[in-house]
Motif scaffolding. Structure first.
Motif, PDB file in Angstrom:
ATOM      1  N   ARG A  61       5.397   8.980   3.196  1.00  0.00           N
ATOM      2  CA  ARG A  61       4.733   9.970   3.645  1.00  0.00           C
ATOM      3  C   ARG A  61       2.998   9.680   3.546  1.00  0.00           C
ATOM      4  O   ARG A  61       1.987  10.251   3.819  1.00  0.00           O
ATOM      5  CB  ARG A  61       5.182  11.239   2.659  1.00  0.00           C
ATOM      6  CG  ARG A  61       6.557  11.614   2.925  1.00  0.00           C
ATOM      7  CD  ARG A  61       7.205  12.458   1.626  1.00  0.00           C
ATOM      8  NE  ARG A  61       5.973  13.702   2.048  1.00  0.00           N
ATOM      9  CZ  ARG A  61       6.816  14.865   1.155  1.00  0.00           C
ATOM     10  NH1 ARG A  61       8.100  14.731   1.095  1.00  0.00           N
ATOM     11  NH2 ARG A  61       6.790  16.122   1.048  1.00  0.00           N
ATOM     12  N   ASP A  62       2.570   9.375   2.265  1.00  0.00           N
ATOM     13  CA  ASP A  62       1.454   8.774   1.591  1.00  0.00           C
ATOM     14  C   ASP A  62       0.853   8.440   3.127  1.00  0.00           C
ATOM     15  O   ASP A  62      -0.203   8.790   3.659  1.00  0.00           O
ATOM     16  CB  ASP A  62       0.768   8.584   0.979  1.00  0.00           C
ATOM     17  CG  ASP A  62      -0.165   8.420   0.591  1.00  0.00           C
ATOM     18  OD1 ASP A  62      -1.047   9.315   0.548  1.00  0.00           O
ATOM     19  OD2 ASP A  62      -0.500   7.415  -0.103  1.00  0.00           O
ATOM     20  N   ILE A  63       1.288   6.780   3.039  1.00  0.00           N
ATOM     21  CA  ILE A  63       0.720   6.213   4.429  1.00  0.00           C
ATOM     22  C   ILE A  63       0.539   6.837   5.708  1.00  0.00           C
ATOM     23  O   ILE A  63       0.450   7.051   6.816  1.00  0.00           O
ATOM     24  CB  ILE A  63       1.610   4.793   3.998  1.00  0.00           C
ATOM     25  CG1 ILE A  63       1.143   4.213   3.449  1.00  0.00           C
ATOM     26  CG2 ILE A  63       1.210   3.860   5.716  1.00  0.00           C
ATOM     27  CD1 ILE A  63      -0.704   3.183   2.891  1.00  0.00           C
ATOM     28  N   PHE A  64       1.519   7.344   6.221  1.00  0.00           N
ATOM     29  CA  PHE A  64       2.133   7.843   7.264  1.00  0.00           C
ATOM     30  C   PHE A  64       1.008   8.634   7.519  1.00  0.00           C
ATOM     31  O   PHE A  64       0.529   9.365   8.616  1.00  0.00           O
ATOM     32  CB  PHE A  64       3.130   8.403   7.393  1.00  0.00           C
ATOM     33  CG  PHE A  64       3.714   8.956   9.020  1.00  0.00           C
ATOM     34  CD1 PHE A  64       4.120   7.810  10.421  1.00  0.00           C
ATOM     35  CD2 PHE A  64       3.383  10.675   9.762  1.00  0.00           C
ATOM     36  CE1 PHE A  64       4.550   8.761  11.125  1.00  0.00           C
ATOM     37  CE2 PHE A  64       4.213  10.509  11.124  1.00  0.00           C
ATOM     38  CZ  PHE A  64       4.351   9.379  11.498  1.00  0.00           C
ATOM     39  N   GLN A  65       0.120   9.770   6.487  1.00  0.00           N
ATOM     40  CA  GLN A  65      -0.530  10.545   6.849  1.00  0.00           C
ATOM     41  C   GLN A  65      -2.004  10.043   6.775  1.00  0.00           C
ATOM     42  O   GLN A  65      -2.798  10.566   7.513  1.00  0.00           O
ATOM     43  CB  GLN A  65      -0.722  11.337   5.311  1.00  0.00           C
ATOM     44  CG  GLN A  65       0.016  12.363   4.884  1.00  0.00           C
ATOM     45  CD  GLN A  65      -0.362  12.698   3.670  1.00  0.00           C
ATOM     46  OE1 GLN A  65      -1.093  12.595   2.677  1.00  0.00           O
ATOM     47  NE2 GLN A  65       1.225  13.894   2.749  1.00  0.00           N
ATOM     48  N   ASP A  66      -2.428   8.641   6.302  1.00  0.00           N
ATOM     49  CA  ASP A  66      -3.669   8.241   6.567  1.00  0.00           C
ATOM     50  C   ASP A  66      -3.185   7.553   8.941  1.00  0.00           C
ATOM     51  O   ASP A  66      -4.961   7.404   8.761  1.00  0.00           O
ATOM     52  CB  ASP A  66      -3.817   6.257   6.042  1.00  0.00           C
ATOM     53  CG  ASP A  66      -3.947   7.179   4.653  1.00  0.00           C
ATOM     54  OD1 ASP A  66      -4.873   8.207   4.683  1.00  0.00           O
ATOM     55  OD2 ASP A  66      -4.176   6.190   3.731  1.00  0.00           O
ATOM     56  N   ALA A  67      -1.915   7.240   8.815  1.00  0.00           N
ATOM     57  CA  ALA A  67      -2.470   6.850   9.944  1.00  0.00           C
ATOM     58  C   ALA A  67      -2.283   6.770  10.947  1.00  0.00           C
ATOM     59  O   ALA A  67      -3.152   7.303  11.782  1.00  0.00           O
ATOM     60  CB  ALA A  67      -0.470   5.942  10.096  1.00  0.00           C
ATOM     61  N   LEU A  68      -1.975   9.031  10.385  1.00  0.00           N
ATOM     62  CA  LEU A  68      -2.367  10.110  11.851  1.00  0.00           C
ATOM     63  C   LEU A  68      -3.733  10.344  11.364  1.00  0.00           C
ATOM     64  O   LEU A  68      -4.476  10.282  12.768  1.00  0.00           O
ATOM     65  CB  LEU A  68      -1.536  11.297  11.429  1.00  0.00           C
ATOM     66  CG  LEU A  68      -0.281  11.159  11.463  1.00  0.00           C
ATOM     67  CD1 LEU A  68       0.806  12.186  10.684  1.00  0.00           C
ATOM     68  CD2 LEU A  68       0.334  11.011  13.097  1.00  0.00           C
ATOM     69  N   LEU A  69      -4.360  10.161  10.655  1.00  0.00           N
ATOM     70  CA  LEU A  69      -6.119  10.110  10.233  1.00  0.00           C
ATOM     71  C   LEU A  69      -6.422   9.283  11.485  1.00  0.00           C
ATOM     72  O   LEU A  69      -7.297   9.286  12.174  1.00  0.00           O
ATOM     73  CB  LEU A  69      -5.887  10.337   9.213  1.00  0.00           C
ATOM     74  CG  LEU A  69      -6.091  11.293   8.308  1.00  0.00           C
ATOM     75  CD1 LEU A  69      -6.771  11.002   6.281  1.00  0.00           C
ATOM     76  CD2 LEU A  69      -7.396  12.199   8.790  1.00  0.00           C
ATOM     77  N   ALA A  70      -5.297   8.447  11.018  1.00  0.00           N
ATOM     78  CA  ALA A  70      -6.281   6.737  11.868  1.00  0.00           C
ATOM     79  C   ALA A  70      -6.315   7.128  13.429  1.00  0.00           C
ATOM     80  O   ALA A  70      -7.085   6.496  14.145  1.00  0.00           O
ATOM     81  CB  ALA A  70      -5.935   5.231  11.605  1.00  0.00           C
ATOM     82  N   TRP A  71      -5.078   7.302  13.609  1.00  0.00           N
ATOM     83  CA  TRP A  71      -5.203   8.089  15.216  1.00  0.00           C
ATOM     84  C   TRP A  71      -5.724   8.754  15.308  1.00  0.00           C
ATOM     85  O   TRP A  71      -6.441   8.399  17.558  1.00  0.00           O
ATOM     86  CB  TRP A  71      -3.382   7.856  15.377  1.00  0.00           C
ATOM     87  CG  TRP A  71      -3.102   8.851  16.598  1.00  0.00           C
ATOM     88  CD1 TRP A  71      -2.688   7.422  18.239  1.00  0.00           C
ATOM     89  CD2 TRP A  71      -3.280   9.816  17.237  1.00  0.00           C
ATOM     90  NE1 TRP A  71      -2.524   8.706  18.529  1.00  0.00           N
ATOM     91  CE2 TRP A  71      -2.364  10.103  18.472  1.00  0.00           C
ATOM     92  CE3 TRP A  71      -3.151  11.442  16.385  1.00  0.00           C
ATOM     93  CZ2 TRP A  71      -2.655  11.238  19.208  1.00  0.00           C
ATOM     94  CZ3 TRP A  71      -3.625  12.561  16.935  1.00  0.00           C
ATOM     95  CH2 TRP A  71      -2.757  13.191  18.349  1.00  0.00           C
ATOM     96  N   TYR A  72      -6.180   9.451  14.775  1.00  0.00           N
ATOM     97  CA  TYR A  72      -6.653  10.964  15.456  1.00  0.00           C
ATOM     98  C   TYR A  72      -8.398   9.932  15.815  1.00  0.00           C
ATOM     99  O   TYR A  72      -8.844  10.933  16.940  1.00  0.00           O
ATOM    100  CB  TYR A  72      -6.776  11.775  14.044  1.00  0.00           C
ATOM    101  CG  TYR A  72      -7.384  13.508  15.297  1.00  0.00           C
ATOM    102  CD1 TYR A  72      -7.642  13.867  16.028  1.00  0.00           C
ATOM    103  CD2 TYR A  72      -8.890  13.493  14.177  1.00  0.00           C
ATOM    104  CE1 TYR A  72      -7.570  14.632  16.091  1.00  0.00           C
ATOM    105  CE2 TYR A  72      -9.834  14.671  14.733  1.00  0.00           C
ATOM    106  CZ  TYR A  72      -9.866  15.213  15.478  1.00  0.00           C
ATOM    107  OH  TYR A  72     -10.036  16.423  16.640  1.00  0.00           O
ATOM    108  N   GLU A  73      -8.628   9.743  14.569  1.00  0.00           N
ATOM    109  CA  GLU A  73     -10.008   8.796  14.522  1.00  0.00           C
ATOM    110  C   GLU A  73     -10.413   8.167  15.807  1.00  0.00           C
ATOM    111  O   GLU A  73     -11.218   7.644  16.901  1.00  0.00           O
ATOM    112  CB  GLU A  73     -10.565   8.123  13.499  1.00  0.00           C
ATOM    113  CG  GLU A  73     -10.937   9.693  12.385  1.00  0.00           C
ATOM    114  CD  GLU A  73     -11.162   8.777  11.215  1.00  0.00           C
ATOM    115  OE1 GLU A  73     -11.696   7.831  11.136  1.00  0.00           O
ATOM    116  OE2 GLU A  73     -11.208   9.234  10.234  1.00  0.00           O
TER     117      GLU A  73
END
Lengths: 89, 180
Positions: free
Chosen positions: B42-54
């Motif tokens: 869950r923690d990493i997936f949140q980062d992945a969504l953030l990175a995708w958004y950026e």
């Protein structure tokens, strides 16, 4: 734009590398001659970092809202079951 | 009536919702096979969504055709980077590097500053976030904040930047005095 805003705009262009070589050179001379400008540049750089941290925190909160719905809302039980099954030891 | 800001937020939430629902189970399977747990996933997936958004907010990348595959790729890359750094990253690194600063947290003095800035100047912080992070054009900024036009939006953006910069300096110096 006000004079102070033009200066802020110039600092931004310098920090982002958007200045032409001659503009950059002139700006570097200004930085040496005007300690106040160098001070503003330093704090503007810090402000950009804080803005990035602020924005990421806000976006993470939006992602957490979505996550909470998927992991707690009755409508998404099958999603949860599929995920929890993967971590059963 | 719904504002354009609210519409943008709802649209973003729908995108996150769809990506989470479609891509997370595959990522969770990957993490489980690699010996990780649900919290890590869950923690990493949140980062992945953030990175995708950026990545997608910046104009130099368009990944609309395979968003799920892209988010999955970032998530796997980030997970390996964080938990299995000894494994060869070659397979996952292409196109998914999110930069060294990604995942950095605010230190205590920065967090304190952020709280003060949000309380004292939320409107400016949101306007600057819209411009610098969400990459809104001056025209869209003018529409969202009801400015008379792009020039007015740009002028207001610089006024806000100056205001926040001055506050950052003032608060930083008084915080330094406090801890000295």
């Amino acid at each position: 734009m006000q004079t102070s805003s033009i200066e802020t705009c110039e600092i931004e262009a310098h920090l982002s590398g958007a200045q032409q070589p001659e503009e950059s050179l002139i700006f570097q001379v200004k930085l040496i001659l005007q300690p106040d400008l160098a001070d503003k540049l330093r704090w503007q750089q810090k402000t950009y970092r804080l803005l990035q941290l602020y924005s990421r925190q806000k976006l993470r909160a939006e992602i957490l809202d979505v996550e909470n719905i998927l992991f707690n809302d009755a409508l998404h039980l099958s999603f949860r079951q599929k995920v929890f099954k993967l971590f059963k030891r | 009536m719904e504002t354009s800001h609210q519409q943008d937020m709802n649209q973003r939430q729908q995108q996150f919702f769809s990506l989470y629902k479609n891509a997370f189970p595959a990522f969770a399977r990957f993490v489980s096979r690699m010996g990780g747990n649900l919290d890590e996933a869950r923690d990493i997936f949140q980062d992945a969504l953030l990175a995708w958004y950026e990545k997608t907010a910046s104009s130099d990348l368009n990944v609309t055709k395979s968003e799920k595959a892209y988010v999955l790729g970032i998530a796997k890359y980030l997970w390996i980077k964080r938990y299995k750094s000894t494994i060869s990253q070659i397979e996952f690194s292409a196109g998914f590097d999110v930069g060294e600063s990604f995942g950095e947290q605010a230190n205590p003095s920065e967090q304190k500053l952020l709280e003060v800035l949000e309380t004292a100047g939320r409107k400016c912080m949101e306007l600057l976030r819209a411009f610098y992070y969400d990459k809104l054009s001056p025209a869209k900024l003018a529409e969202r904040y009801s400015f008379s036009g792009e020039r007015s939006a740009t002028a207001q953006k610089y006024k806000c930047l100056e205001k926040v910069r001055n506050e950052v300096k003032r608060q930083s110096l008084s915080y330094a005095d406090f801890i000295d």
